[in-house]
Scaffold this motif. Sequence first.
Motif, PDB file in Angstrom:
ATOM      1  N   ALA A 164      19.711  36.536  37.119  1.00 10.44           N
ATOM      2  CA  ALA A 164      21.163  36.608  37.204  1.00 10.44           C
ATOM      3  C   ALA A 164      21.645  36.799  38.635  1.00 10.44           C
ATOM      4  CB  ALA A 164      21.691  37.740  36.321  1.00 10.44           C
ATOM      5  N   VAL A 165      21.007  37.680  39.385  1.00 12.29           N
ATOM      6  CA  VAL A 165      21.488  37.987  40.729  1.00 12.29           C
ATOM      7  C   VAL A 165      21.493  36.751  41.631  1.00 12.29           C
ATOM      8  CG1 VAL A 165      21.041  39.317  42.823  1.00 12.29           C
ATOM      9  CG2 VAL A 165      20.966  40.436  40.579  1.00 12.29           C
ATOM     10  N   PRO A 166      20.372  36.036  41.780  1.00 12.70           N
ATOM     11  CA  PRO A 166      20.447  34.834  42.624  1.00 12.70           C
ATOM     12  C   PRO A 166      21.385  33.769  42.067  1.00 12.70           C
ATOM     13  CG  PRO A 166      18.299  35.006  41.540  1.00 12.70           C
ATOM     14  CD  PRO A 166      18.997  36.297  41.324  1.00 12.70           C
ATOM     15  N   ALA A 167      21.532  33.696  40.742  1.00 14.25           N
ATOM     16  CA  ALA A 167      22.446  32.706  40.154  1.00 14.25           C
ATOM     17  C   ALA A 167      23.896  33.029  40.481  1.00 14.25           C
ATOM     18  CB  ALA A 167      22.233  32.637  38.647  1.00 14.25           C
ATOM     19  N   TYR A 168      24.275  34.305  40.375  1.00 13.50           N
ATOM     20  CA  TYR A 168      25.650  34.683  40.722  1.00 13.50           C
ATOM     21  C   TYR A 168      25.906  34.519  42.213  1.00 13.50           C
ATOM     22  CZ  TYR A 168      26.693  36.408  36.051  1.00 13.50           C
ATOM     23  OH  TYR A 168      26.937  36.478  34.697  1.00 13.50           O
ATOM     24  N   GLU A 169      24.923  34.839  43.018  1.00 10.47           N
ATOM     25  CA  GLU A 169      25.087  34.659  44.466  1.00 10.47           C
ATOM     26  C   GLU A 169      25.291  33.191  44.819  1.00 10.47           C
ATOM     27  OE1 GLU A 169      22.511  38.481  46.170  1.00 10.47           O
ATOM     28  OE2 GLU A 169      21.526  36.533  45.888  1.00 10.47           O
ATOM     29  N   ALA A 170      24.519  32.309  44.195  1.00 10.44           N
ATOM     30  CA  ALA A 170      24.649  30.875  44.467  1.00 10.44           C
ATOM     31  C   ALA A 170      25.998  30.351  43.994  1.00 10.44           C
ATOM     32  CB  ALA A 170      23.510  30.112  43.790  1.00 10.44           C
ATOM     33  N   MET A 171      26.418  30.782  42.810  1.00  9.81           N
ATOM     34  CA  MET A 171      27.715  30.346  42.289  1.00  9.81           C
ATOM     35  C   MET A 171      28.849  30.860  43.168  1.00  9.81           C
ATOM     36  SD  MET A 171      29.220  30.539  38.403  1.00  9.81           S
ATOM     37  CE  MET A 171      29.181  32.343  38.292  1.00  9.81           C
ATOM     38  N   THR A 196      35.393  36.031  47.721  1.00 12.18           N
ATOM     39  CA  THR A 196      35.104  35.370  46.450  1.00 12.18           C
ATOM     40  C   THR A 196      34.434  36.334  45.474  1.00 12.18           C
ATOM     41  OG1 THR A 196      34.865  33.266  47.623  1.00 12.18           O
ATOM     42  CG2 THR A 196      33.965  33.395  45.387  1.00 12.18           C
ATOM     43  N   ALA A 197      33.462  37.092  45.951  1.00 15.09           N
ATOM     44  CA  ALA A 197      32.794  38.058  45.077  1.00 15.09           C
ATOM     45  C   ALA A 197      33.782  39.066  44.518  1.00 15.09           C
ATOM     46  CB  ALA A 197      31.685  38.770  45.848  1.00 15.09           C
ATOM     47  N   ALA A 198      34.699  39.545  45.347  1.00 20.72           N
ATOM     48  CA  ALA A 198      35.692  40.522  44.881  1.00 20.72           C
ATOM     49  C   ALA A 198      36.604  39.900  43.822  1.00 20.72           C
ATOM     50  CB  ALA A 198      36.516  41.024  46.063  1.00 20.72           C
ATOM     51  N   ALA A 199      36.968  38.637  44.012  1.00 25.10           N
ATOM     52  CA  ALA A 199      37.809  37.952  43.028  1.00 25.10           C
ATOM     53  C   ALA A 199      37.056  37.751  41.718  1.00 25.10           C
ATOM     54  CB  ALA A 199      38.279  36.614  43.590  1.00 25.10           C
ATOM     55  N   MET A 200      35.771  37.391  41.803  1.00 22.47           N
ATOM     56  CA  MET A 200      34.949  37.240  40.599  1.00 22.47           C
ATOM     57  C   MET A 200      34.856  38.557  39.844  1.00 22.47           C
ATOM     58  SD  MET A 200      31.896  34.867  42.257  1.00 22.47           S
ATOM     59  CE  MET A 200      30.782  35.049  40.852  1.00 22.47           C
ATOM     60  N   LYS A 201      34.670  39.650  40.575  1.00 25.93           N
ATOM     61  CA  LYS A 201      34.550  40.962  39.940  1.00 25.93           C
ATOM     62  C   LYS A 201      35.830  41.330  39.198  1.00 25.93           C
ATOM     63  CE  LYS A 201      32.933  45.649  40.837  1.00 25.93           C
ATOM     64  NZ  LYS A 201      32.161  46.481  41.779  1.00 25.93           N
ATOM     65  N   ARG A 202      36.988  40.974  39.759  1.00 24.55           N
ATOM     66  CA  ARG A 202      38.248  41.267  39.078  1.00 24.55           C
ATOM     67  C   ARG A 202      38.338  40.516  37.751  1.00 24.55           C
ATOM     68  NH1 ARG A 202      40.153  41.303  44.477  1.00 24.55           N
ATOM     69  NH2 ARG A 202      40.713  39.088  44.408  1.00 24.55           N
ATOM     70  N   VAL A 203      37.911  39.248  37.761  1.00 24.03           N
ATOM     71  CA  VAL A 203      37.946  38.469  36.521  1.00 24.03           C
ATOM     72  C   VAL A 203      36.987  39.051  35.497  1.00 24.03           C
ATOM     73  CG1 VAL A 203      37.470  36.212  35.480  1.00 24.03           C
ATOM     74  CG2 VAL A 203      38.678  36.351  37.674  1.00 24.03           C
ATOM     75  N   PRO A 222      28.611  43.540  44.012  1.00 24.48           N
ATOM     76  CA  PRO A 222      29.865  42.878  44.386  1.00 24.48           C
ATOM     77  C   PRO A 222      30.512  42.074  43.271  1.00 24.48           C
ATOM     78  CG  PRO A 222      28.202  42.588  46.096  1.00 24.48           C
ATOM     79  CD  PRO A 222      27.502  43.174  44.910  1.00 24.48           C
ATOM     80  N   PHE A 223      29.729  41.648  42.243  1.00 24.46           N
ATOM     81  CA  PHE A 223      30.262  40.794  41.182  1.00 24.46           C
ATOM     82  C   PHE A 223      30.521  41.536  39.872  1.00 24.46           C
ATOM     83  CE2 PHE A 223      26.912  38.631  43.625  1.00 24.46           C
ATOM     84  CZ  PHE A 223      27.651  37.673  44.292  1.00 24.46           C
ATOM     85  N   ALA A 224      29.722  42.549  39.592  1.00 22.60           N
ATOM     86  CA  ALA A 224      29.616  43.085  38.233  1.00 22.60           C
ATOM     87  C   ALA A 224      30.651  44.166  37.938  1.00 22.60           C
ATOM     88  CB  ALA A 224      28.217  43.641  38.000  1.00 22.60           C
ATOM     89  N   PRO A 225      31.183  44.177  36.701  1.00 21.03           N
ATOM     90  CA  PRO A 225      32.004  45.311  36.268  1.00 21.03           C
ATOM     91  C   PRO A 225      31.187  46.593  36.318  1.00 21.03           C
ATOM     92  CG  PRO A 225      32.165  43.479  34.714  1.00 21.03           C
ATOM     93  CD  PRO A 225      31.061  43.148  35.671  1.00 21.03           C
ATOM     94  N   GLU A 226      31.849  47.708  36.488  1.00 18.72           N
ATOM     95  CA  GLU A 226      31.148  48.979  36.605  1.00 18.72           C
ATOM     96  C   GLU A 226      30.319  49.291  35.365  1.00 18.72           C
ATOM     97  OE1 GLU A 226      30.928  50.666  39.399  1.00 18.72           O
ATOM     98  OE2 GLU A 226      32.141  49.066  40.266  1.00 18.72           O
ATOM     99  N   SER A 227      30.767  48.844  34.192  1.00 12.24           N
ATOM    100  CA  SER A 227      30.019  49.115  32.960  1.00 12.24           C
ATOM    101  C   SER A 227      28.642  48.480  32.987  1.00 12.24           C
ATOM    102  CB  SER A 227      30.793  48.605  31.744  1.00 12.24           C
ATOM    103  OG  SER A 227      31.032  47.207  31.843  1.00 12.24           O
ATOM    104  N   VAL A 228      28.512  47.320  33.629  1.00 20.32           N
ATOM    105  CA  VAL A 228      27.215  46.653  33.745  1.00 20.32           C
ATOM    106  C   VAL A 228      26.314  47.431  34.699  1.00 20.32           C
ATOM    107  CG1 VAL A 228      26.035  44.549  34.502  1.00 20.32           C
ATOM    108  CG2 VAL A 228      28.182  44.386  33.223  1.00 20.32           C
TER     109      VAL A 228
END
Length: 279
Positions: free
Chosen positions: A24-31, A46-53, A241-247
């Motif tokens: 997951a980590v390298p996949a999210y970084e690449a995306m 971009t990472a911050a915007a993804m995390k908000r979504v 940088p991408f994940a919700p705090e619950s994750v």
Amino acid sequence: MELNERPLLLLDGDNTLWKWMEYAVPAYEAMCAVIAQMAGKTKIETAAAMKRVYSRKRTIENVLLIQGLKEDGFFNGVRNFDENEAIRIAMRTFSRVRSQHLQLYPGVKEVMETAHKKGWRQIMLTDAPGHQARRRLERTGVDHLVECIFAMPTGSDLPPSKARYRGLRESPIPVFEVEHEKPYTDLEGILKMTRDQIRALVYMWGDNDKKDMELARRWGMRGLFAVYGGSDPDLSARLQPFAPESVLRRNSSLLEAESRSSHGLITPIHHPFEVLSVL
């Protein structure tokens, strides 16, 4: 599903059968990198915007990321922005990198093959969307050992490239949607078994104490607690940088959970091969 007196192994997926963080980590970084390029933004923005979504959707596995970013105005100012093309590029990038890194924990395939030979039924019970769970089983080569998948709803507004997954029940592995996440799953309803049969015949193999093992406690069945599924601190930091705090909190109390679960119905499993000594 017909009532069956054979023993049944309920399988979680991420961090139980395969290493979620490692793919997951390298996949999210690449995306993130390709979305940043399309939007003309930095990877940090971009990472911050993804995390908000993802935080708004309460999951990092929501397939409507590009739509969510667009709603937030992330692509405002991008000339000739094509939403469908952006979805295609983002998902293709994620899938390609995920496939490069997705792998079973050592011993998992052998355990599943041995359980199959012993006559155990094997069913996946996951809080992931059904199409994602099915693809991971197929990509790791254990799909032929799994009878069916019970998963969370995929959603009625899938992006165009995922529209084919609306026919999940026609897939080689039947996928059935469940109403409630673990540990609130109605096992009597989905398995067509009585509570006594569940206690006698069903084992839950999973990595999450508050979901998988709590499900086992609620139904009085055996729990196989995959403590080997703990996250790597370096990968956790890269996911932050991408994940919700619950994750990110999922593994914070793993050692405490192992201590609480080392007696009674729950058996800590430090390597997949240990499952065989319990079955």
